[in-house]
Each structure stands twice: as structure tokens, then as C-alpha cells.
Scaffold this active site. Structure first.
Site, PDB file in Angstrom:
ATOM      1  N   HIS A  17       0.839  -1.210   0.000  1.00  0.00           N
ATOM      2  CA  HIS A  17       0.000   0.000   0.000  1.00  0.00           C
ATOM      3  C   HIS A  17       0.874   1.260   0.000  1.00  0.00           C
ATOM      4  O   HIS A  17       0.624   2.207  -0.734  1.00  0.00           O
ATOM      5  CB  HIS A  17      -0.878   0.073   1.251  1.00  0.00           C
ATOM      6  N   LYS A  41     -18.042  -6.643   6.631  1.00  0.00           N
ATOM      7  CA  LYS A  41     -16.721  -7.217   6.924  1.00  0.00           C
ATOM      8  C   LYS A  41     -16.371  -7.040   8.388  1.00  0.00           C
ATOM      9  O   LYS A  41     -16.799  -6.077   9.017  1.00  0.00           O
ATOM     10  CB  LYS A  41     -15.655  -6.520   6.071  1.00  0.00           C
ATOM     11  N   ARG A  90      -1.559  -6.541  -8.012  1.00  0.00           N
ATOM     12  CA  ARG A  90      -0.498  -7.480  -7.676  1.00  0.00           C
ATOM     13  C   ARG A  90      -0.372  -8.587  -8.715  1.00  0.00           C
ATOM     14  O   ARG A  90       0.651  -8.794  -9.295  1.00  0.00           O
ATOM     15  CB  ARG A  90      -0.776  -8.145  -6.320  1.00  0.00           C
ATOM     16  N   SER A 128      -2.768  -7.757   3.278  1.00  0.00           N
ATOM     17  CA  SER A 128      -3.087  -7.561   4.705  1.00  0.00           C
ATOM     18  C   SER A 128      -3.417  -8.893   5.368  1.00  0.00           C
ATOM     19  O   SER A 128      -3.010  -9.145   6.506  1.00  0.00           O
ATOM     20  CB  SER A 128      -4.266  -6.595   4.863  1.00  0.00           C
TER      21      SER A 128
HETATM   22  P1  ADP Z   1      -5.263  -6.111   0.857  1.00  0.00           P
HETATM   23  O1  ADP Z   1      -5.618  -6.843  -0.413  1.00  0.00           O
HETATM   24  O2  ADP Z   1      -3.799  -6.114   1.157  1.00  0.00           O
HETATM   25  O3  ADP Z   1      -6.116  -6.499   2.010  1.00  0.00           O
HETATM   26  P2  ADP Z   1      -6.796  -3.639   0.398  1.00  0.00           P
HETATM   27  O4  ADP Z   1      -8.120  -4.224   0.220  1.00  0.00           O
HETATM   28  O5  ADP Z   1      -6.649  -2.677   1.495  1.00  0.00           O
HETATM   29  O6  ADP Z   1      -5.554  -4.619   0.584  1.00  0.00           O
HETATM   30  O7  ADP Z   1      -6.316  -3.031  -0.996  1.00  0.00           O
HETATM   31  C1  ADP Z   1      -6.365  -1.705  -1.393  1.00  0.00           C
HETATM   32  C2  ADP Z   1      -5.723  -1.588  -2.748  1.00  0.00           C
HETATM   33  O8  ADP Z   1      -4.315  -1.828  -2.633  1.00  0.00           O
HETATM   34  C3  ADP Z   1      -6.208  -2.586  -3.804  1.00  0.00           C
HETATM   35  O9  ADP Z   1      -6.217  -1.943  -5.060  1.00  0.00           O
HETATM   36  C4  ADP Z   1      -5.149  -3.649  -3.782  1.00  0.00           C
HETATM   37  O10 ADP Z   1      -5.057  -4.339  -5.020  1.00  0.00           O
HETATM   38  C5  ADP Z   1      -3.918  -2.805  -3.534  1.00  0.00           C
HETATM   39  N1  ADP Z   1      -2.840  -3.605  -2.979  1.00  0.00           N
HETATM   40  C6  ADP Z   1      -2.900  -4.428  -1.918  1.00  0.00           C
HETATM   41  N2  ADP Z   1      -1.712  -5.013  -1.697  1.00  0.00           N
HETATM   42  C7  ADP Z   1      -0.868  -4.555  -2.663  1.00  0.00           C
HETATM   43  C8  ADP Z   1       0.511  -4.801  -2.981  1.00  0.00           C
HETATM   44  N3  ADP Z   1       1.247  -5.658  -2.281  1.00  0.00           N
HETATM   45  N4  ADP Z   1       1.039  -4.140  -4.032  1.00  0.00           N
HETATM   46  C9  ADP Z   1       0.283  -3.288  -4.750  1.00  0.00           C
HETATM   47  N5  ADP Z   1      -1.018  -3.025  -4.512  1.00  0.00           N
HETATM   48  C10 ADP Z   1      -1.591  -3.650  -3.475  1.00  0.00           C
END
Ligand code: ADP
Length: 162
Positions: A17, A41, A90, A128
Site C-alpha cells: 500500500h 466485513k 499485484r 493484509s
Molecule cells: P489487501 O488486499 O492487502 O487487504 P486492500 O483491500 O486494502 O488490501 O487493498 C487496497 C488496494 O491496494 C487494492 O487496489 C489492492 O489491489 C492494492 N494492494 C494491496 N496489496 C498490494 C501490494 N502488495 N502491491 C500493490 N497493490 C496492493
């Protein structure tokens, strides 16, 4: 002014992030990191805790703001005066969901663009849920999250075991 919204659960924020936030903050005048509060959630960190962690980790970014929101991302983006929703990508598995997300957004609100930044290879494995799993079993998460986040995670799980 070019304004972008970066929505996510951020439960908790990790280096994947953070990398997207750093790169997007250079591309836009103002970046709003928006913590999604989804009543369906059950996050590990409540909204306030997630916001506090983001604020601590992002304190040195002058043009990055942290808020929470509920409801449709495009509606929230419009309310912020944003032209763009930023997301991170990703892997192929992200692509399917993100493809639907982007097309749905476009259908709902053609004035808002959904833009994707590709993960950096060294962060491509971080999620996460993965971070929480490793922390739960006492593994080393120092390459995945800033130390303040690691401390909070260990504290959460220690408290749960008491
Ligand atoms: P997670 O999938 O880690 O629980 P979130 O739902 O908070 O994360 O994701 C928010 C945004 O950040 C989404 O667009 C997700 O694809 C992106 N994201 C999550 N992890 C990564 C990463 N390791 N690299 C790049 N983008 C990421």
C-alpha cells in the site's frame, strides 16, 4: 487541481500500500487515502485504529489525506472532487476483481477514471490477510509492514491471548 482517491481496507496498511501511496502522491496534487468501512466485513482493526495507523505511517506526506467512507467509491470520489480512483495491482487474481471494479465504476460514473499502478516485484506477495496470518503465528513481518504496524499487530494478538 488533480485529486485522486485511493480506497481500500488497509487492515492494516503494509509496504505494498505504502508504495502505491508514494507513487500516486507524486502523480496527483492531492491524494485521499480512503478507508472503506464495510458493515459486512469484520476487520481486525476498527476504522479509527486503521486511520490512526495510516496517519502515523503517512505523516511526512504533505499532499496525502486520510479519511473513511462508506458506500460506493465513485460517489465518494465525486464528493471529494476527485477525477481519479487509484488502485494497486499485484497478480492475475487481483486483475479479475479489479477489472469488474473499474468497469462498474465507469458504468456508474463516467466522469471518474479508475487507474492502476503495478506493484513493485518486492511487494507483490504482500497482502493484509497474509501479514495478519504471519503475525498471528509469531512470524517475522518486518519486510512487510512498518515497525509501528508490526508493534500494533503483535499487541493485538498478545491481548487476544490474555
Ligand atoms: P489487501 O488486499 O492487502 O487487504 P486492500 O483491500 O486494502 O488490501 O487493498 C487496497 C488496494 O491496494 C487494492 O487496489 C489492492 O489491489 C492494492 N494492494 C494491496 N496489496 C498490494 C501490494 N502488495 N502491491 C500493490 N497493490 C496492493
Amino acid at each position: 487541481m488533480r485529486i485522486a482517491v485511493y480506497p481500500g481496507s488497509f487492515d492494516p496498511i503494509h509496504y505494498g500500500h505504502l508504495d502505491i501511496i508514494e507513487r500516486a502522491s507524486v502523480l496527483y496534487d492531492k491524494l485521499v487515502v480512503a478507508v472503506a468501512t464495510n458493515p459486512k466485513k469484520k476487520p481486525l482493526f476498527d476504522t479509527q485504529e486503521r486511520i490512526e495507523l495510516l496517519k502515523m505511517v503517512l505523516k511526512d506526506f504533505d499532499n496525502v489525506y486520510i479519511e473513511s467512507f462508506e458506500g460506493l467509491t465513485v460517489n465518494y470520489a465525486l464528493k471529494q472532487g476527485a477525477q481519479v480512483v487509484v488502485r494497486g495491482l499485484r497478480a492475475i487474481t487481483d486483475f479479475e476483481n479489479e477489472f469488474v471494479f473499474a468497469l462498474t465504476n465507469k458504468k456508474l460514473e463516467p466522469r471518474v477514471e479508475t487507474i492502476y499502478l503495478m506493484t513493485r516485484s518486492e511487494y507483490s506477495f504482500i497482502s493484509s490477510s497474509g501479514v495478519k496470518e504471519v503475525a498471528y503465528y509469531g512470524g517475522n513481518i518486518s519486510d512487510m509492514v512498518p515497525s509501528i504496524v508490526a508493534d500494533k499487530l503483535h499487541q493485538k494478538y498478545d491481548d487476544a491471548l490474555k
